[in-house]
Design a protein around this motif. Structure first.
Motif, PDB file in Angstrom:
ATOM      1  N   GLU A   6     -10.768   1.262  -3.078  1.00 14.38           N
ATOM      2  CA  GLU A   6     -11.518   2.505  -2.898  1.00 14.38           C
ATOM      3  C   GLU A   6     -13.015   2.266  -3.022  1.00 14.38           C
ATOM      4  OE1 GLU A   6     -10.224   5.279  -2.021  1.00 14.38           O
ATOM      5  OE2 GLU A   6      -8.105   4.707  -2.187  1.00 14.38           O
ATOM      6  N   HIS A   8      -7.990  -2.522   0.850  1.00 12.66           N
ATOM      7  CA  HIS A   8      -7.554  -1.195   0.417  1.00 12.66           C
ATOM      8  C   HIS A   8      -8.258  -0.703  -0.839  1.00 12.66           C
ATOM      9  CE1 HIS A   8      -4.518  -1.200   3.467  1.00 12.66           C
ATOM     10  NE2 HIS A   8      -3.913  -2.263   2.988  1.00 12.66           N
ATOM     11  N   ARG A  42       0.832  -1.187   0.000  1.00 16.04           N
ATOM     12  CA  ARG A  42       0.000   0.000   0.000  1.00 16.04           C
ATOM     13  C   ARG A  42       0.877   1.250   0.000  1.00 16.04           C
ATOM     14  NH1 ARG A  42      -5.056   2.202  -1.036  1.00 16.04           N
ATOM     15  NH2 ARG A  42      -5.369   4.031   0.281  1.00 16.04           N
ATOM     16  N   HIS A  43       0.764   2.052  -1.050  1.00 14.27           N
ATOM     17  CA  HIS A  43       1.421   3.344  -1.123  1.00 14.27           C
ATOM     18  C   HIS A  43       0.368   4.443  -0.956  1.00 14.27           C
ATOM     19  CE1 HIS A  43       5.359   1.764  -2.452  1.00 14.27           C
ATOM     20  NE2 HIS A  43       4.634   0.846  -3.096  1.00 14.27           N
ATOM     21  N   GLU A  44       0.841   5.640  -0.788  1.00 10.61           N
ATOM     22  CA  GLU A  44      -0.077   6.752  -0.564  1.00 10.61           C
ATOM     23  C   GLU A  44      -0.987   6.991  -1.755  1.00 10.61           C
ATOM     24  OE1 GLU A  44       0.040  11.533   0.559  1.00 10.61           O
ATOM     25  OE2 GLU A  44       1.894  10.349   0.476  1.00 10.61           O
ATOM     26  N   SER A  45      -0.443   6.820  -2.963  1.00 16.02           N
ATOM     27  CA  SER A  45      -1.207   7.151  -4.164  1.00 16.02           C
ATOM     28  C   SER A  45      -1.674   5.935  -4.950  1.00 16.02           C
ATOM     29  CB  SER A  45      -0.363   8.038  -5.085  1.00 16.02           C
ATOM     30  OG  SER A  45       0.866   7.376  -5.407  1.00 16.02           O
ATOM     31  N   HIS A  46      -1.203   4.747  -4.581  1.00 17.13           N
ATOM     32  CA  HIS A  46      -1.540   3.576  -5.392  1.00 17.13           C
ATOM     33  C   HIS A  46      -1.288   2.302  -4.600  1.00 17.13           C
ATOM     34  CE1 HIS A  46       2.819   3.802  -5.794  1.00 17.13           C
ATOM     35  NE2 HIS A  46       2.811   2.545  -6.213  1.00 17.13           N
TER      36      HIS A  46
END
Length: 336
Positions: free
Chosen positions: A227, A225, A82-86
């Motif tokens: 959206e 995770h 899990r990254h902040e943008s993707h």
């Protein structure tokens, strides 16, 4: 795109709007604008990209440089990050070849696929063409209703096809193990060829386990995770997670079966060796009787029947009686 390692690099992609395909040819310069367009869903596939090309695309998408490192780093395990943008994931498909690889001495073939998941876009990265995406693209083409849920649908269909491939591979290995079990108790069939097949299956199962077991974390991470929180899509992901659990449990059971097969084969070989040794010992004892009697009657001293026909018949009678008694005793004790 450039062509590293002698394999042609290629970029392909598709775009959906309102569940319908509106574009099947995406250029390199369009990726960034389409990936951030909330009115469409985009899929881009990068085949064997050069590090510089991949870094350029990652920069256009506004992703951190670590995304490039994750996609091209060697010997990566199946995972989701899990990254902040993707979201970034790496998975492995699995299949069985018809002919074993002489270098690996196994039939299992695993192929790596990495992916970058954005809210409205999915970027897949393949190292070579051995992983065929045609079945996945066919799912996307037919599944127009679920495409409305964004990139989460693309990821679900991708994972579902890969997990189905795991099931097919596990089923084939299960059938092969059952065929070996039938051979196991046949007399004089567990030769060197049988042992080689068992060894190859153990190697294939170890490698398959490395691809299947981490899928629980991957699917669970994607589910947590995402959206999109639509109930329909969550139900599909829950079902996918259940399939992954079944594949993991099946793989573990096959691992236990092949271990039991290997150990049972060794035990049966020991039992057969013991049986052979009992038979040899029994026949050696039987042969010792006429050897002892003929040796006794062959000595150069007088004995009852010495140099008379009685001595011959006495030795024959003692030999026959002694051999018969030992044979019956050993037969009764299952030594012969």
């Amino acid at each position: 795109m450039s062509e590293p390692d002698g394999v042609a690099s290629r970029l392909t992609g598709m775009m959906w709007r309102d569940g319908h395909i509106v574009k099947e040819d995406i250029a390199l310069g369009e990726i960034a604008s389409l990936a951030h367009d909330p009115t469409c869903v985009v899929w881009v596939d990068l085949l064997n990209p050069a590090p510089a090309d991949l870094a350029s695309i990652v920069a256009e998408l506004g992703l951190p440089p670590t995304a490039t490192e994750d996609a091209i780093a060697p010997h990566e395990r199946a995972k989701v990050i899990r990254h902040e943008s993707h979201l970034f994931f790496t998975v492995y498909s699995a299949s069985l070849a018809d002919v074993p690889d002489p270098e690996r001495r196994g039939r299992l073939r695993t192929h790596r696929l990495s992916g970058i998941v954005l809210p409205e876009a999915l970027v897949t990265i393949r190292i070579d063409e051995r992983l065929d995406l045609a079945p996945i693209v066919a799912r996307w083409t037919e599944d127009r209703h679920l495409v409305k849920h964004g990139s989460a649908t693309l990821v679900y269909d991708l994972m579902d096809v890969i997990v189905d491939g795991h099931f097919e591979t596990i089923q084939e290995l299960d059938d092969e193990i059952e065929s070996l079990e039938d051979v196991l108790f046949e007399e004089r069939r567990t030769d060197q060829h049988f042992q080689r097949r068992v060894y190859m299956l153990r190697k294939d199962l170890v490698e398959l386990r490395r691809a299947v077991l981490p899928m629980r974390e991957v699917v669970n991470g994607l589910l947590r995770h995402q959206e999109s929180q639509e109930a329909e899509l969550e139900a599909w992901y829950d079902d996918l997670y259940d399939h992954v659990l079944r594949a993991s449990e099946w793989t573990e059971s096959l691992r236990d079966m092949i271990t039991s097969l290997f150990e049972t084969n060794l035990s049966l070989q020991d039992a057969r060796l013991n049986t052979i040794m009992k038979k040899l010992a029994g026949w050696a004892a039987i042969i010792a009787v006429p050897t002892a009697i003929t040796g006794w009657f062959g000595q150069n001293v007088p004995y009852p029947g010495f140099q008379e026909p009685l001595g011959l018949w006495l030795s024959v009678a003692l030999t026959a009686v002694g051999v018969l008694v030992l044979y019956l005793l050993f037969k009764q004790r299952d030594w012969l």
